[in-house]
Design an enzyme around this catalytic site. Structure first.
Site, PDB file in Angstrom:
ATOM      1  N   GLY A  71      31.347  51.426  36.399  1.00  0.00           N
ATOM      2  CA  GLY A  71      30.695  51.658  37.523  1.00  0.00           C
ATOM      3  C   GLY A  71      29.919  50.141  38.019  1.00  0.00           C
ATOM      4  O   GLY A  71      30.163  50.074  39.144  1.00  0.00           O
ATOM      5  N   THR A  72      29.400  49.368  37.116  1.00  0.00           N
ATOM      6  CA  THR A  72      28.779  48.312  37.444  1.00  0.00           C
ATOM      7  C   THR A  72      29.767  47.202  37.900  1.00  0.00           C
ATOM      8  O   THR A  72      29.429  46.749  38.930  1.00  0.00           O
ATOM      9  CB  THR A  72      28.010  47.654  35.830  1.00  0.00           C
ATOM     10  OG1 THR A  72      27.323  48.555  35.625  1.00  0.00           O
ATOM     11  CG2 THR A  72      27.451  46.126  36.464  1.00  0.00           C
ATOM     12  N   ASN A 153      21.134  58.930  40.161  1.00  0.00           N
ATOM     13  CA  ASN A 153      21.345  59.112  38.613  1.00  0.00           C
ATOM     14  C   ASN A 153      20.186  59.132  37.656  1.00  0.00           C
ATOM     15  O   ASN A 153      20.148  59.867  36.758  1.00  0.00           O
ATOM     16  CB  ASN A 153      21.865  57.794  38.009  1.00  0.00           C
ATOM     17  CG  ASN A 153      21.082  56.468  38.118  1.00  0.00           C
ATOM     18  OD1 ASN A 153      20.858  56.176  39.496  1.00  0.00           O
ATOM     19  ND2 ASN A 153      20.370  55.796  37.173  1.00  0.00           N
ATOM     20  N   GLN A 181      27.847  58.948  39.660  1.00  0.00           N
ATOM     21  CA  GLN A 181      27.359  60.158  39.091  1.00  0.00           C
ATOM     22  C   GLN A 181      27.799  61.524  39.848  1.00  0.00           C
ATOM     23  O   GLN A 181      27.887  62.660  39.274  1.00  0.00           O
ATOM     24  CB  GLN A 181      25.967  60.386  39.398  1.00  0.00           C
ATOM     25  CG  GLN A 181      25.030  59.488  38.518  1.00  0.00           C
ATOM     26  CD  GLN A 181      25.035  59.944  36.935  1.00  0.00           C
ATOM     27  OE1 GLN A 181      25.538  61.138  36.627  1.00  0.00           O
ATOM     28  NE2 GLN A 181      24.896  59.078  35.865  1.00  0.00           N
ATOM     29  N   SER A 201      33.110  55.687  37.872  1.00  0.00           N
ATOM     30  CA  SER A 201      33.233  55.301  36.469  1.00  0.00           C
ATOM     31  C   SER A 201      33.711  56.628  35.617  1.00  0.00           C
ATOM     32  O   SER A 201      33.236  57.823  35.707  1.00  0.00           O
ATOM     33  CB  SER A 201      31.855  55.201  35.873  1.00  0.00           C
ATOM     34  OG  SER A 201      31.566  54.706  34.529  1.00  0.00           O
ATOM     35  N   HIS A 203      33.213  57.411  32.004  1.00  0.00           N
ATOM     36  CA  HIS A 203      32.512  58.122  31.106  1.00  0.00           C
ATOM     37  C   HIS A 203      31.377  58.943  31.533  1.00  0.00           C
ATOM     38  O   HIS A 203      30.906  59.599  30.781  1.00  0.00           O
ATOM     39  CB  HIS A 203      32.090  56.732  30.104  1.00  0.00           C
ATOM     40  CG  HIS A 203      30.706  56.162  30.427  1.00  0.00           C
ATOM     41  ND1 HIS A 203      29.485  56.332  30.384  1.00  0.00           N
ATOM     42  CD2 HIS A 203      30.871  55.257  31.611  1.00  0.00           C
ATOM     43  CE1 HIS A 203      28.665  55.686  30.933  1.00  0.00           C
ATOM     44  NE2 HIS A 203      29.288  54.895  31.575  1.00  0.00           N
ATOM     45  N   THR A 239      44.775  41.807  32.237  1.00  0.00           N
ATOM     46  CA  THR A 239      45.661  42.744  31.793  1.00  0.00           C
ATOM     47  C   THR A 239      44.927  44.239  31.971  1.00  0.00           C
ATOM     48  O   THR A 239      43.806  44.227  31.287  1.00  0.00           O
ATOM     49  CB  THR A 239      46.122  42.707  30.407  1.00  0.00           C
ATOM     50  OG1 THR A 239      46.773  41.407  30.434  1.00  0.00           O
ATOM     51  CG2 THR A 239      47.046  43.744  29.828  1.00  0.00           C
ATOM     52  N   CYS A 328      20.722  52.044  31.615  1.00  0.00           N
ATOM     53  CA  CYS A 328      20.766  50.800  31.487  1.00  0.00           C
ATOM     54  C   CYS A 328      19.441  50.161  31.518  1.00  0.00           C
ATOM     55  O   CYS A 328      19.130  48.925  31.267  1.00  0.00           O
ATOM     56  CB  CYS A 328      21.474  50.396  33.031  1.00  0.00           C
ATOM     57  SG  CYS A 328      23.065  50.855  33.084  1.00  0.00           S
TER      58      CYS A 328
END
Length: 384
Positions: A71-72, A153, A181, A201, A203, A239, A328
């Site tokens: 996400g970042t 979030n 989120q 994102s 995760h 890659t 974070c």
């Protein structure tokens, strides 16, 4: 000790089917998707299939989906890449809100400090909502980009992104949405939405860490941040993480198939959790965020008179994982910038805890966790 994981907004446990899909890739023969031989073509096929699955789920063309490290990076790529591209068109003004994730706020502030952009940071109301009318009023002839998240979030508040996007589109301004989120909770049809860029994102939806995506609508001005190879249509050199991308696609596929039964269950889980805390906590409780427009799996609660850090430390000792805000920044012992932006009183900010639910949580475990919290609150109040 029984463990209760109530911090799914920080990261989610990997779904077993996702792990199996990734393991198949990692245990198979290696292959770089840019190589021309059979191993490279096999990797390219996995990459293309994954892109097809995710793009179909969010309603966009496969060519409009770029894979990133999370996400970042997606936020940075969208904001910096679009801002630089629009600067060549004479647009050097950015708009965001005070309630954004730091991946957006700090990026916008960096562009203002280091690259000469002007920045408007809009306030949010006490529920954490951004006013579309304030967005409209902030737009100038030099505005390049507006960045407003979909779901917060920390407090779970949902923003009126369709209304804001329509305002941006009418003014010829690019619109970026941080949807980290909200992926998995909404039936996105991006080709029908007034959104130019959207960040995701893996995760946060029971996929692997270190993988994300950026939707960039066809024709959106976007300068690459990484240079080297021609991967991702020359927009992100490097890659590709094939195993991670395959896992991301598997997680998205599960989200699509389970959304209709998962969302009502999370709504009930959240509602029951609030009821149980009122029964057991024995201190005044205040729910932070919007009562109507919120994500189903996040609840931010102030235990008035109980310090956040003390509460979190005691929760951890009892096997309950929760948070004070964004993963974070929570390790820095900072008070939530989101709650401050909402203009909440200090006693509310200094006693706020975020609980977030997901895979593995049950109604039954809430009873045990709420009882433990009741004991924790009494222990803290009695100073032992």
């Amino acid at each position: 000790m029984t463990i209760h994981y109530f911090d799914h907004a920080a990261t989610t446990p990997m779904h077993p089917d996702v792990a199996r899909a990734m393991l198949e890739v990692m245990q198979g023969p290696g292959g770089n998707s840019s190589s021309m031989h059979a191993f490279g073509r096999a990797a390219k096929l996995r990459l293309n299939r994954s892109r097809d699955v995710i793009s179909a789920a969010i309603g966009c063309k496969p060519s409009e989906l770029l894979f990133t490290s999370g996400g970042t990076e997606s936020d940075n790529m969208a904001i910096i890449g679009a801002a630089r591209a629009m600067r060549r068109r004479g647009r050097t003004h950015l708009i965001t809100s005070a309630g954004e994730h730091h991946a957006v706020l700090h990026t916008c502030e960096w562009l203002a400090k280091e690259e000469g952009f002007t920045l408007t940071v809009l306030p949010v109301d006490p529920a954490g909502r951004t006013s579309p009318e304030q967005v409209r009023s902030a737009i100038t002839s030099e505005t390049a980009l507006i960045s407003i998240m979909h779901g917060n979030n920390e407090v779970g508040t949902l923003q009126p992104i369709v209304e804001i996007g329509s305002i941006a589109r009418a003014a010829g301004v690019l619109f970026h949405v941080d949807a980290v989120q909200t992926l998995g909770w909404f039936d996105y049809r991006l080709r029908e939405m007034p959104v130019d860029l959207m960040s995701f994102s893996s995760h946060k939806i029971n996929g692997p860490q270190g993988v994300g995506a950026l939707y960039a609508a066809t024709g959106t001005p976007l300068d690459p941040l990484q240079h080297g190879g021609s991967q991702e249509r020359k927009r992100r050199a490097g890659t590709e993480n094939i195993a991670g991308i395959v896992g991301f696609a598997a997680a998205v596929d599960i989200c699509v198939n389970e959304r209709k039964k998962k969302q009502p269950f999370m709504d009930e889980l959240r509602k029951r959790w609030i009821e149980l805390l009122h029964d057991h906590a024995e201190v005044p409780l205040i729910m932070n965020g919007s009562e109507q427009e919120h994500l189903p799996h996040i609840v931010n609660i102030s235990f008035i008179g109980v310090d956040t850090e003390t509460m979190l430390m005691n929760l951890d000792m009892e096997g309950i994982a929760a948070a004070s805000g964004s993963a974070c920044t929570s390790g820095a012992l900072e008070r939530s910038h989101v709650l401050r932006a909402m203009g909440l009183p200090d006693e509310q900010i200094q006693s706020a805890v975020r609980f977030s639910f997901g895979l593995g949580n049950t109604m039954e475990e809430l009873e045990d966790a709420a009882r433990k919290i009741g004991l924790i609150v009494r222990r803290i109040r009695n100073n032992y």
